[in-house]
Design a protein around this motif. Structure first.
Motif, PDB file in Angstrom:
ATOM      1  N   TYR A   5       0.928  -1.417   0.079  1.00 33.66           N
ATOM      2  CA  TYR A   5      -0.043   0.138   0.169  1.00 33.66           C
ATOM      3  C   TYR A   5       0.960   1.474  -0.058  1.00 33.66           C
ATOM      4  N   SER A  66     -15.892  -3.213  -3.052  1.00 38.73           N
ATOM      5  CA  SER A  66     -14.759  -3.039  -2.007  1.00 38.73           C
ATOM      6  C   SER A  66     -14.486  -4.158  -1.338  1.00 38.73           C
ATOM      7  N   GLY A  69     -11.541  -6.147  -2.058  1.00 39.19           N
ATOM      8  CA  GLY A  69     -10.413  -5.417  -1.426  1.00 39.19           C
ATOM      9  C   GLY A  69     -10.128  -5.803  -0.235  1.00 39.19           C
ATOM     10  N   THR A  71      -8.735  -7.515   3.288  1.00 35.80           N
ATOM     11  CA  THR A  71      -7.642  -8.020   3.411  1.00 35.80           C
ATOM     12  C   THR A  71      -7.727  -9.031   4.404  1.00 35.80           C
ATOM     13  N   HIS A  90      -7.083 -10.187  -2.627  1.00 37.89           N
ATOM     14  CA  HIS A  90      -7.536  -8.852  -2.617  1.00 37.89           C
ATOM     15  C   HIS A  90      -6.420  -8.073  -2.837  1.00 37.89           C
ATOM     16  N   ASN A  94      -6.800  -4.653  -4.966  1.00 36.94           N
ATOM     17  CA  ASN A  94      -6.622  -3.363  -4.453  1.00 36.94           C
ATOM     18  C   ASN A  94      -5.391  -2.370  -5.407  1.00 36.94           C
ATOM     19  N   SER A 138      -9.502   4.154  -2.565  1.00 34.71           N
ATOM     20  CA  SER A 138     -10.267   2.858  -2.385  1.00 34.71           C
ATOM     21  C   SER A 138      -9.323   1.727  -2.281  1.00 34.71           C
ATOM     22  N   GLY A 139      -8.331   1.857  -3.159  1.00 36.19           N
ATOM     23  CA  GLY A 139      -7.347   0.681  -3.216  1.00 36.19           C
ATOM     24  C   GLY A 139      -6.240   0.787  -2.066  1.00 36.19           C
ATOM     25  N   PRO A 142      -7.816  -0.035   1.977  1.00 32.74           N
ATOM     26  CA  PRO A 142      -9.024  -1.062   2.066  1.00 32.74           C
ATOM     27  C   PRO A 142     -10.187  -0.811   3.148  1.00 32.74           C
ATOM     28  N   HIS A 150     -11.404   5.129   4.026  1.00 36.49           N
ATOM     29  CA  HIS A 150     -11.906   4.410   2.708  1.00 36.49           C
ATOM     30  C   HIS A 150     -13.061   4.947   2.098  1.00 36.49           C
TER      31      HIS A 150
END
Length: 241
Positions: A5, A66, A69, A71, A90, A94, A138-139, A142, A150
């Protein structure tokens, strides 16, 4: 866990800086912009792959995008999700959200040169950049990591494309009337899906997951077709010289 991320964030920043640096290199950036928006047609192919890999039941008609994605596996993974979620792919989802946001804002800036240069199109381009960055968030964040950020990050991407398309359709109605009509139709589709997503008519239960996909899918379709049309117009003008 957070390394991918962080990389998504860095990639977003680098892509944004690149498109700003190249924005005056019209020929170079135009080709990248065309490919960027056309590549949006691949989004639902990747989403299908992720859905097929889920180990908990996933209903694409009812569940939000969503969820793919998220986790962690289990129930109550985030607010408003009392059902079971488990998406082994996920990270792929993402990354897809993140890259989708990048190609949206990259294409918006790169292809601005093909619109009449006025206040309407400049505002529209800015709104489409916000649309891409919102989708990007949004990616990067999560729903189960931080549902508040988010959600707040995603909300602009559900709304700003509507005034953007309205402004573009008005700006090009004389120079590109057919594309203006197509843009207006796309505006109606995404607007109706947004209204029905948040306001369910009495005695009718409309599938939220499907409405969300129509909301975004109609814009992806508009961007992909618009890129093809603009690309063909360039080739036609060159061949006519």
């Amino acid at each position: 866990m957070y390394t991918p991320y962080i990389l998504m964030t860095l990639l977003t920043i680098i892509a944004f800086l690149i498109v700003l640096l190249l924005r005056n290199q019209h020929k170079i950036i135009a080709g990248i912009g065309f490919v960027s928006w056309i590549s949006l047609s691949l989004y639902f192919v990747i989403e299908y792959i992720v859905i097929q890999a889920t180990t908990a039941s996933y209903n694409f008609l009812e569940q939000p995008m969503s969820d793919l994605g998220v986790t962690s596996c289990g129930t109550n993974t985030y607010s408003l999700a009392p059902y079971e979620i488990c998406s082994p792919y996920h990270l792929l989802m993402n990354w897809t959200f993140t890259v989708t946001g990048i190609v949206i804002f990259f294409g918006a800036i790169a292809l601005h040169q093909f619109w009449p240069d006025n206040k309407k199109t400049r505002i529209a381009t800015l709104l489409l950049v916000i649309f891409g960055l919102s989708y990007n968030i949004s990616g990067i964040i999560p729903a189960d990591i931080n549902f508040l950020w988010h959600t707040f990050g995603s909300i602009p991407g559900m709304i700003v494309q509507i005034p953007a398309l309205i402004l573009i359709s008005i700006a090009i109605r004389k120079v590109k009337p057919k594309l203006a009509i197509f843009t207006f139709i796309s505006t109606i589709v995404t607007t109706c899906s947004l209204i029905f997503l948040f306001y369910q008519p009495p005695f009718i239960s409309l599938p939220g997951g499907l409405l969300q996909r129509i909301l975004y899918g109609s814009i992806y379709f508009w961007m992909a077709i618009t890129a093809v049309v603009l690309w063909r117009n360039i080739n036609f003008e060159r061949s006519g010289r």
